[in-house]
Structures are given as C-alpha cells and as structure tokens.
Write a protein that holds these residues in place. Structure first.
Motif, PDB file in Angstrom:
ATOM      1  N   SER A   1       0.828  -1.207   0.000  1.00 41.80           N
ATOM      2  CA  SER A   1       0.000   0.000   0.000  1.00 41.80           C
ATOM      3  C   SER A   1       0.865   1.260   0.000  1.00 41.80           C
ATOM      4  O   SER A   1       0.469   2.296  -0.552  1.00 41.80           O
ATOM      5  N   GLY A   2       2.052   1.179   0.603  1.00 37.63           N
ATOM      6  CA  GLY A   2       2.975   2.308   0.545  1.00 37.63           C
ATOM      7  C   GLY A   2       3.471   2.574  -0.859  1.00 37.63           C
ATOM      8  O   GLY A   2       3.634   3.738  -1.273  1.00 37.63           O
ATOM      9  N   GLU A   3       3.704   1.513  -1.621  1.00 37.07           N
ATOM     10  CA  GLU A   3       4.119   1.680  -3.016  1.00 37.07           C
ATOM     11  C   GLU A   3       3.006   2.328  -3.835  1.00 37.07           C
ATOM     12  O   GLU A   3       3.259   3.223  -4.656  1.00 37.07           O
ATOM     13  N   ILE A   4       1.774   1.886  -3.603  1.00 41.21           N
ATOM     14  CA  ILE A   4       0.629   2.469  -4.315  1.00 41.21           C
ATOM     15  C   ILE A   4       0.435   3.919  -3.886  1.00 41.21           C
ATOM     16  O   ILE A   4       0.091   4.786  -4.708  1.00 41.21           O
TER      17      ILE A   4
ATOM     18  N   SER B   1       4.218  15.559  -0.166  1.00 41.55           N
ATOM     19  CA  SER B   1       5.341  14.818   0.402  1.00 41.55           C
ATOM     20  C   SER B   1       6.067  14.036  -0.687  1.00 41.55           C
ATOM     21  O   SER B   1       7.246  13.676  -0.530  1.00 41.55           O
ATOM     22  N   TYR B   2       5.378  13.786  -1.801  1.00 41.10           N
ATOM     23  CA  TYR B   2       6.040  13.178  -2.954  1.00 41.10           C
ATOM     24  C   TYR B   2       7.238  14.019  -3.389  1.00 41.10           C
ATOM     25  O   TYR B   2       8.271  13.488  -3.812  1.00 41.10           O
ATOM     26  N   SER B   3       7.111  15.347  -3.283  1.00 43.10           N
ATOM     27  CA  SER B   3       8.231  16.221  -3.632  1.00 43.10           C
ATOM     28  C   SER B   3       9.443  15.941  -2.756  1.00 43.10           C
ATOM     29  O   SER B   3      10.592  16.007  -3.218  1.00 43.10           O
TER      30      SER B   3
ATOM     31  N   LEU C   1       6.772   6.594   2.573  1.00 39.96           N
ATOM     32  CA  LEU C   1       8.186   6.750   2.936  1.00 39.96           C
ATOM     33  C   LEU C   1       8.820   5.396   3.223  1.00 39.96           C
ATOM     34  O   LEU C   1       9.953   5.118   2.802  1.00 39.96           O
ATOM     35  N   LEU C   2       8.107   4.525   3.934  1.00 44.08           N
ATOM     36  CA  LEU C   2       8.639   3.198   4.219  1.00 44.08           C
ATOM     37  C   LEU C   2       8.855   2.407   2.926  1.00 44.08           C
ATOM     38  O   LEU C   2       9.833   1.668   2.792  1.00 44.08           O
ATOM     39  N   SER C   3       7.950   2.580   1.954  1.00 47.08           N
ATOM     40  CA  SER C   3       8.088   1.857   0.691  1.00 47.08           C
ATOM     41  C   SER C   3       9.319   2.299  -0.082  1.00 47.08           C
ATOM     42  O   SER C   3       9.832   1.553  -0.930  1.00 47.08           O
TER      43      SER C   3
END
Length: 554
Positions: free
Chosen positions: A205-208, A463-465, A505-507
């Motif tokens: 789910s972190g990757e998605i 946060s993607y930035s 972030l964990l992904s």
C-alpha cells in the motif's frame, strides 16, 4: 460495550480510543455510521474484486468507493443522513455488480461470501442496530496483531483514496490504484490472511501511495504549472473576502474564475496555502493572501474572517453557531444544517454564486497578523537550485536536512516541533509539507547562501516532492541508499492521509523515522515492534535529545 469506538486519529482519547464522544466532534451516531460504511465498502470491494477477475470493471463504482472512503477520514463529513444515503447506494451498487458477475461467471452462494458482501439494511433502524462496535467494530477479530494490521491497511487506503479522488477530479487516474484500494479493503475481510500476508499488503500500500501522490503531482503541475518560490501575504485588505480551506485545487480554480470582477478578495487557509505558488493562480489580482494557521484554529479564525468560508476537503472543525451559516461545504465535506455547494455537472463547474453574493454583504476580514511567509518549494523549484545545494553541502555550509512534514493538531506537545525548528543549528535546512509547517513557518530562521532554511513543498500529498528531492540528492552525491544521505525524518501525524505518507516513505526504504507526538493507538505491541525492527520507527523524545541524535547522524 461502549456506544462507539474510534482510534483512527492521533488525538484519540487518552491515546487509546474515543468511546463516548469523539475528540474531532463526531457524535456517536455519525461515528457508528462511518464504521458501517467502511465495512460495507469492504463488502462492495470484495464483489468488485471478484468481478474484476472476471473482466468486469465499473469506473463509476471505482470512484464511488474512493470518494466514500475519503468521506470517513477524520474531520471530513459529520452528516448522519448523508451516510445513510451512502449506505443505501453502496448496497445497490454491490447488488448490481453481483448480478453482472453472476451472469458472466455463475451464481454466488451467500454462505461462501463475507457478511459485509451480503448484509443489507432497509432503514435507519437497521443501520443503527448494525452500526455498533459489537456488530462491525474494529475489535471484531480475536487476534490483536491481525486487527492492528487490518486497521493500518484500512487507514493507509483512506489516504490513498483521498489522493486518488483529488487526481480524478483533475482528469488523472490509474486503474491499478483503484484496483488496489478494492483488493486491500477486501483483504481485511479474509480470515485466512495472517500477519505475514497482511504485512506484505501494508508495505504494498505504501508503493501504491507513492504512485498516487506522483499522479496527483502530475495532475496539479500539468494543469496549473510547477509551483514557484512565492512570498505569500498574511495580512488583509479592506474589501470583503472569501476564505477557502482544504486541498482541492479544482475548487480553487473555479472559485477564482467566478469571483473575478465581483469586488471580492479570495484568501487561503490551512492546506490551501500552496495554491499561491501555482503560476495559473497568480493571474488573479483578487487572490490576495493566506489567512490564519492550521485547521485546529478555525473557531477563532473563521469568526474573525467575517466573510464566507468554503471547505473543500478535510479538515473541518464543527463550526460554532455564531458563524455556522457562513461555512459552505462541497465535495465529500458536509455538516448538518450548513449550506452545501453541489457537485459539478459533467463538463461544467460548481456554482459558487450563493457564496459570492454572501461575501459581498460581509465586512472585510479582521487582520490577525501581517507580513509574508515563503511557499512554493516543490521538487522542481528546489532541484532547479540543486547545484547550489550540492555546493553548499560540499563546502560545509549545509550540514543536512530535517524533514518535518505531516499534520498539525491541538495538543500542547506539538510545541516540540516549534522548539526543534528553533534549536536546529543555522546550517540545517527544514524540508516540509502538510499543515505541520504552521508550527514554524512564520519563524525568522534565515537562509543559507540565499536558500531559505524552511523549504515548504506544499500540501501533505506533496510529500512526494520530498521523496523526489531526496532521490535527486542521492544521485547528485552518488549515494545509493537514501539512509546514507544527511537527511533525518521527524514526522508529525494526525489523520489517515499522514498514515498514507508514512507508508509511502517506508516503501521508499526510509528508515529511522521519528513519529509524534505519539505512536498510533491502533498499532499492537507486536506490530509496533515489527516497525521498529524493520524500519527503525521511533517516538519523538525531548527536543534536546532528538536534536543531538539528528545532528550526530548527519
């Protein structure tokens, strides 16, 4: 058994759970109906997942599930009647999709399906009888770790659904995102899935989440241009105003278009502050500044604003009677007896005329402060200065970076973030996104060789930035592992979008994240231990001890 149980936000009572009244302001009736809706969405997702395997995909249902899940995020929707209507539509969509599936793939046996995929209620009495902790509550499983992972997955999916909905409004979508939301929800009904399988889904789910934040970033920048470094006025003008809060940039666009030439100024509030950095919005002379602070100060700030307020997404605080008639909701946001702006028709706009007319009769906003705050440091604007940053690191002018993104909240413990920002030495830059920045973005922290010491990338989804910036620095410094960069992560969380950001972030392999003010109440002891052992997640400590640890790691 208590009349409700909710522990999805950081401010949950005693960091254990709200049982009689919600800290956020939801009453028992609304909280229970939200739980029931999430449960029924899991049942609809189970059928949708089976249908997808048979080649049947309904895009309207994809969007419906995402929007409905978004409505259950903290501080979004407080209207029990709306939730009852949504429950009825969920059941109708489930049965329609089931009929299509059975026509294509054979009849389904109710006994083989989860109860959430078969149960139906006809009226309010049915819903309220079922919507209790004993019926569908979070403690329905006897395995504490399975329960914890199911909740972590569900809350991560709530944030992902929110971001997917924002992107969809701007015409951007990914079929695999909707598919994973449904697969993840359906998985929480599967009693055959244990800790190992659910942990894998949580990490996936972190990757998605990263994918959907990238999608939303593209939707924003392709529509409105890349954010530019911008000084945003925090004072007021002597004209009536409209205050817009939340996250929805499409609503921002349409409001600016419809208010042009009407003698009304538009101000942002909370997470809408980053709108000032988009080139497309700078074309409007009546788009004048930001008013107030983070979401939790609404009572004082909305009262003082005098004009109407438009809430486009979370985070709504139940309004005081003295200004409730000036609060307009739209999208999935609702509050009983407050005016609501209906959704736009296909290829049309929302109609903000009532809001605009109300603004014309209002007094100008009361000035709360003056000056400016810097904004617009998303990935492109920061990476445009990558050479200066690398040169500063190599010359020893920049020791490192602290990512202090996430959410703000009411608790006094959150002064930690203000004090940490003050205590960090002058050669450390703060990277931020989300409303946590209001704890320190008005401090005079100076700059390093012209680079501001607070670089605000925007909303929580931006946060993607911060991920893009970290990866680019790694490439420039020839560092393969993000954890070997001079970057520390000290994240504040409040609601489920922040859970999504954490999982993203964990992904990306980020380790040793400090999380505060408290660790989530929905994490079991074993799941907490897993996150600590695998990723080094730890609670915040004192300002002094955390500062020393952060600097020692740079």
């Amino acid at each position: 058994m208590s009349s409700m149980f909710c522990y999805q936000c950081q401010e949950t009572m005693g960091n254990e759970g709200c049982t009689d009244v919600s800290v956020c302001g939801k009453d028992v009736q609304t909280a229970s109906l939200q739980d029931l809706l999430v449960w029924e969405l899991k049942g609809l997702s189970y059928i949708a997942q089976r249908a997808r395997e048979a080649g049947i995909v309904d895009e309207e249902t994809n969007v419906f599930i995402a929007e409905s899940l978004f409505s259950t995020v903290t501080n979004v929707n407080f209207d029990p009647e709306w939730f009852e209507d949504q429950l009825r539509e969920t059941q109708q969509r489930r049965e329609t999709l089931r009929a299509e599936l059975e026509a294509a793939d054979g009849e389904l046996d109710d006994e083989s399906l989860p109860e959430a995929a078969t149960w139906s209620g006809e009226d309010s009495d049915d819903f309220h009888a079922k919507a209790t902790p004993a019926g569908i509550g979070v403690q329905a499983t006897g395995n504490e770790d399975v329960r914890s992972l199911r909740e972590l997955l569900t809350y991560g999916l709530k944030g992902t659904a929110s971001y997917a909905d924002h992107a969809y409004v701007l015409g951007e979508k990914k079929a695999e995102v909707f598919a994973f939301i449904q697969r993840g929800l359906a998985a929480t009904l599967d009693d055959d899935l244990g800790v190992e399988e659910l942990t894998a889904l949580v990490l996936e789910s972190g990757e998605i989440a990263t994918e959907v934040m990238e999608l939303l970033d593209s939707a924003h920048t392709e529509t409105y241009g890349h954010p530019e470094p911008t000084e945003v006025d925090i004072g007021t003008r002597d004209r009536p105003g409209i205050l817009i809060s939340g996250h929805d940039m499409k609503d921002m666009e349409e409001l600016l278009e419809q208010t042009e030439g009407e003698g009304v100024d538009v101000y942002t509030h909370g997470e809408m502050l980053p709108a000032h950095a988009y080139p497309a919005f700078k074309e409007y002379d009546h788009f004048v500044g930001n008013y107030g602070n983070a979401w939790w100060e609404q009572h004082r700030e909305f009262e003082a604003f005098n004009g109407p307020v438009l809430m486009t997404t979370n985070c709504l605080v139940p309004p005081n009677d003295s200004y409730a008639d000036r609060v307009y909701t739209t999208g999935v946001v609702r509050f009983p007896d407050t005016p609501h702006i209906a959704d736009r028709d296909e290829d049309g706009q929302k109609d903000f005329s009532a809001l605009i007319e109300a603004a014309k009769d209002a007094e100008p906003p009361e000035e709360l402060e003056s000056g400016t705050i810097a904004n617009g440091f998303a990935h492109k604007s920061v990476l445009d200065r990558a050479d200066d940053i690398i040169e500063g690191i190599q010359a020893g002018d920049i020791r490192g970076f602290v990512v202090m993104g996430g959410c703000d909240g009411r608790q006094s413990e959150r002064e930690y973030y203000t004090e940490l920002a003050k205590e960090l030495p002058d050669d450390v830059i703060i990277l931020t996104a989300g409303c946590a920045k209001y704890r320190y973005n008005k401090l005079d922290l100076g700059d390093i060789n012209g680079i501001p010491r607070v670089l605000d990338a925007g909303q929580c989804n931006d946060s993607y930035s911060l991920i893009r910036i970290a990866n680019a620095l790694g490439d420039a410094l020839d560092v393969e592992d993000v954890n070997d960069l001079p970057i520390a992560f000290d994240i504040a969380w409040y609601e489920q979008k922040a859970v999504t950001v954490l999982l993203a972030l964990l992904s990306q392999g980020v380790e040793d994240i400090r999380l505060g003010p408290t660790l989530p109440a929905f994490l079991s002891e074993n799941v907490t231990d897993l996150l600590v052992e695998e990723f080094g997640i730890q609670p915040i400590d004192t300002v002094e001890s955390d500062k020393e640890a952060i600097l020692a790691a740079m």
